[in-house]
Design a protein around this motif. Sequence first.
Motif, PDB file in Angstrom:
ATOM      1  N   LEU A 109       6.257   0.372   9.104  1.00 32.48           N
ATOM      2  CA  LEU A 109       5.263   0.387  10.169  1.00 32.48           C
ATOM      3  C   LEU A 109       5.619   1.533  11.107  1.00 32.48           C
ATOM      4  N   VAL A 110       4.712   2.500  11.216  1.00 29.11           N
ATOM      5  CA  VAL A 110       4.867   3.567  12.214  1.00 29.11           C
ATOM      6  C   VAL A 110       3.937   3.208  13.359  1.00 29.11           C
ATOM      7  N   CYS A 111       4.526   2.934  14.501  1.00 27.77           N
ATOM      8  CA  CYS A 111       3.771   2.430  15.645  1.00 27.77           C
ATOM      9  C   CYS A 111       3.656   3.518  16.712  1.00 27.77           C
ATOM     10  N   GLY A 112       2.430   3.852  17.075  1.00 26.63           N
ATOM     11  CA  GLY A 112       2.215   4.819  18.136  1.00 26.63           C
ATOM     12  C   GLY A 112       2.851   4.349  19.431  1.00 26.63           C
ATOM     13  N   SER A 113       3.439   5.288  20.157  1.00 19.09           N
ATOM     14  CA  SER A 113       4.032   5.000  21.458  1.00 19.09           C
ATOM     15  C   SER A 113       3.825   6.254  22.304  1.00 19.09           C
ATOM     16  N   ALA A 114       4.546   6.377  23.398  1.00 15.65           N
ATOM     17  CA  ALA A 114       4.277   7.496  24.305  1.00 15.65           C
ATOM     18  C   ALA A 114       5.538   7.924  25.035  1.00 15.65           C
ATOM     19  N   MET A 115       5.580   9.215  25.363  1.00 13.78           N
ATOM     20  CA  MET A 115       6.710   9.726  26.141  1.00 13.78           C
ATOM     21  C   MET A 115       6.689   9.167  27.558  1.00 13.78           C
ATOM     22  N   GLY A 116       5.591   8.473  27.937  1.00 16.82           N
ATOM     23  CA  GLY A 116       5.538   7.794  29.221  1.00 16.82           C
ATOM     24  C   GLY A 116       6.655   6.786  29.407  1.00 16.82           C
ATOM     25  N   TYR A 117       7.341   6.429  28.326  1.00 16.43           N
ATOM     26  CA  TYR A 117       8.505   5.536  28.374  1.00 16.43           C
ATOM     27  C   TYR A 117       9.535   6.020  29.397  1.00 16.43           C
ATOM     28  N   TYR A 118       9.688   7.344  29.524  1.00 16.93           N
ATOM     29  CA  TYR A 118      10.769   7.896  30.345  1.00 16.93           C
ATOM     30  C   TYR A 118      10.380   8.071  31.811  1.00 16.93           C
ATOM     31  N   GLY A 119       9.081   7.933  32.126  1.00 15.66           N
ATOM     32  CA  GLY A 119       8.645   8.126  33.500  1.00 15.66           C
ATOM     33  C   GLY A 119       8.823   9.571  33.943  1.00 15.66           C
ATOM     34  N   ASP A 120       8.958   9.768  35.237  1.00  9.69           N
ATOM     35  CA  ASP A 120       9.133  11.105  35.802  1.00  9.69           C
ATOM     36  C   ASP A 120      10.603  11.491  35.688  1.00  9.69           C
ATOM     37  N   THR A 121      10.889  12.522  34.876  1.00  9.88           N
ATOM     38  CA  THR A 121      12.284  12.931  34.662  1.00  9.88           C
ATOM     39  C   THR A 121      12.661  14.151  35.493  1.00  9.88           C
ATOM     40  N   THR A 158      10.549  -0.142  11.044  1.00 11.33           N
ATOM     41  CA  THR A 158       9.598   0.156  12.114  1.00 11.33           C
ATOM     42  C   THR A 158      10.073   1.367  12.907  1.00 11.33           C
ATOM     43  N   ALA A 159       9.187   2.365  13.023  1.00 10.26           N
ATOM     44  CA  ALA A 159       9.476   3.571  13.796  1.00 10.26           C
ATOM     45  C   ALA A 159       8.444   3.713  14.902  1.00 10.26           C
ATOM     46  N   PHE A 160       8.894   4.120  16.078  1.00  8.19           N
ATOM     47  CA  PHE A 160       8.007   4.291  17.225  1.00  8.19           C
ATOM     48  C   PHE A 160       7.846   5.779  17.516  1.00  8.19           C
ATOM     49  N   ALA A 161       6.607   6.245  17.510  1.00  7.81           N
ATOM     50  CA  ALA A 161       6.299   7.665  17.721  1.00  7.81           C
ATOM     51  C   ALA A 161       5.956   7.887  19.189  1.00  7.81           C
TER      52      ALA A 161
END
Length: 298
Positions: A109-121, A158-161
């Motif tokens: 399962l390749v699950c879409g995700s987002a760089m929003g995980y890191y917030g403001d860096t 499972t991989a998160f992109a």
Amino acid sequence: MPMRIAVTGSTGLIGTALVRSLRSDGHEVVRLVRRPAQAGDEVEWDPRRQYVDVAGLVGCEGFVHLAGAGIGERRWNDAYRKELRDSRVLGTATVAEALATLDVPPRVLVCGSAMGYYGDTGDRAVDESAPPGEGFLPNMVVEWEGAAAPAQEAGIRTAFARTGLVVSRKGGAWGRMFPLFKAGLGGRLGNGRQYWSFISLHDEIAALRHLLDTESLSGPFNLTAPDPVTNREVTAAMGRALHRPTVFAVPAPALRIVLGGLAGDVLSSARVLPKRLLESGFSFAFPGIDEAIGAALR
């Protein structure tokens, strides 16, 4: 060897390109749709009811989950924040639970995700080892990825992109920017010092295919080019590519009035590096901002 692969979000910018890429290589693609299936390649699902016609998934060896309400589609208010969250968290939970019920689940399962995980860096570069940031987007991404737990517990790789800003004329943030810059109305947003971690559409699809095909890969992967640039540098690159002036600038207060909560995402800085993707042997075709913009224009 050709595989049977299911895809949600198949009509979006990334999904459309992924389906085309998979089919051009001879894979059978099953598209999940939010209505009764009308074609042989369609399977009905409804994340609000947490329903999937699992009979249509029998024989699928891979699943790519890309569905979710568009981040930039509407002005953010409380109702749209709820829609953004629910479309991702409930959608992922629905998919993961459905796959876990299959007698022979897909291998990956390749699950879409987002760089929003890191917030403001800020100016700080982060890779997949960094903790989540603070605020609505990081909290949503944590829940979003966590909703895939039933698939992981069922033994599905499972991989998160964690995708960055996709450079394309056909949609997303860049799809809106190209006409403005072509008309000579483009310019920096806010002070222009915020980092934008981008990826060409070509490399986004290649990276998703890499995650699908490489048996050893699981967990989070940043799908961003290896050299993030500032909004000021993006503005200059767009001007060069389109041979247009970039004298306009949109001040931060005006963005907040027009975009509401989304303005924070536009004005925040995300200097995100694809460490795990590079370590896995992936090679970017368009690693630089000028190359990515040039590829989008061709």
